[in-house]
Write an enzyme that holds these catalytic residues in place. Structure first.
Site: not given
Ligand code: IMP
Ligand code: MG
Length: 191
Positions: A54-55, A110-111, A164, A114, A177, A142, A171
């Site tokens: 949803k992000g 994407e939002d 975070f 990470d 959000r 990030k 969220d």
């Molecule tokens: P990844 O797989 O670790 O790259 O994370 C992907 C998903 O984790 C993102 O699309 C977000 O929904 C969530 N996410 C990662 N870091 C954050 C944060 O700092 N705040 C909120 N959601 C996060």
């Molecule tokens: Mg998320």
């Protein structure tokens, strides 16, 4: 005259547990720039923006209005963080695209990236579907916790510290959000 000073009500948007990193105006300016870049890079293409629910919903809504091209949008929903803040690496498709992407120029929206685990897996899945090209636009990058270091982000809003973050679609267990800015949560255990 009353000795009492008027109380300023603490609301969701003025919550002192939030440290604002990017304001509404900063976000607007940056998204205009990315939109112009995407516009310049995709003239004459059959462009599809794929929002990862949803992000990405807030970013996608603002970004697409800064792309002055004929385009369509579609959505996917994948599970990555299950109400927590630690990436599991497991990616499950909860909702797939509504339309085929064969022959199209796709930008996955994407939002935040990470660890990159979610996106890498998602791009693997999409790359088997015959798109002409697949690019990635992530509002936030990030880089510090990145596991998938080879993941290329083609369009990024802001490179952020290893905190975070919430707001503008991001969220914490479903909350925040709707904040119109990006903030770090000072004390995640506080409401
Ligand atoms: P990844 O797989 O670790 O790259 O994370 C992907 C998903 O984790 C993102 O699309 C977000 O929904 C969530 N996410 C990662 N870091 C954050 C944060 O700092 N705040 C909120 N959601 C996060
Ligand atoms: Mg998320």
């Amino acid at each position: 005259m009353s000795a009492e000073s008027p109380k300023t009500e603490i609301t969701e948007f003025t919550n002192p547990n939030l440290e604002i990193l990017y304001t509404v105006d900063e976000i607007k300016d940056r998204i205009r720039e990315i939109g112009q870049q995407i516009t310049n890079d995709h003239r004459g293409r059959d462009l599809v923006l794929v929002g990862v629910l949803k992000g990405s919903c807030v970013f996608l809504a603002d970004l697409m209005r800064e792309i002055d091209l004929q385009l369509t949008i579609d959505f996917m929903s994948v599970s990555s963080y299950k109400d927590g803040t630690v990436s599991t690496g497991d990616v499950e498709i909860l909702k797939d695209l509504s339309n085929p992407i064969r022959g199209k120029d796709v930008i996955v929206v994407e939002d935040i990236v990470d660890t990159g685990l979610t996106l890498s897996r998602l791009l693997e899945i999409l790359s088997s579907r015959g798109a002409r090209s697949i690019k990635l636009a992530s509002f936030l990058d990030k880089p510090e916790p990145r596991v998938k270091t080879q993941l290329k982000i083609d369009y990024t809003g802001f490179v952020v510290p290893n905190k975070f973050l919430v707001g503008y679609g991001l969220d914490a267990a479903g909350r925040y959000r709707n904040l119109p800015f990006i903030a770090a949560v000072r004390d995640p255990s506080a409401a």
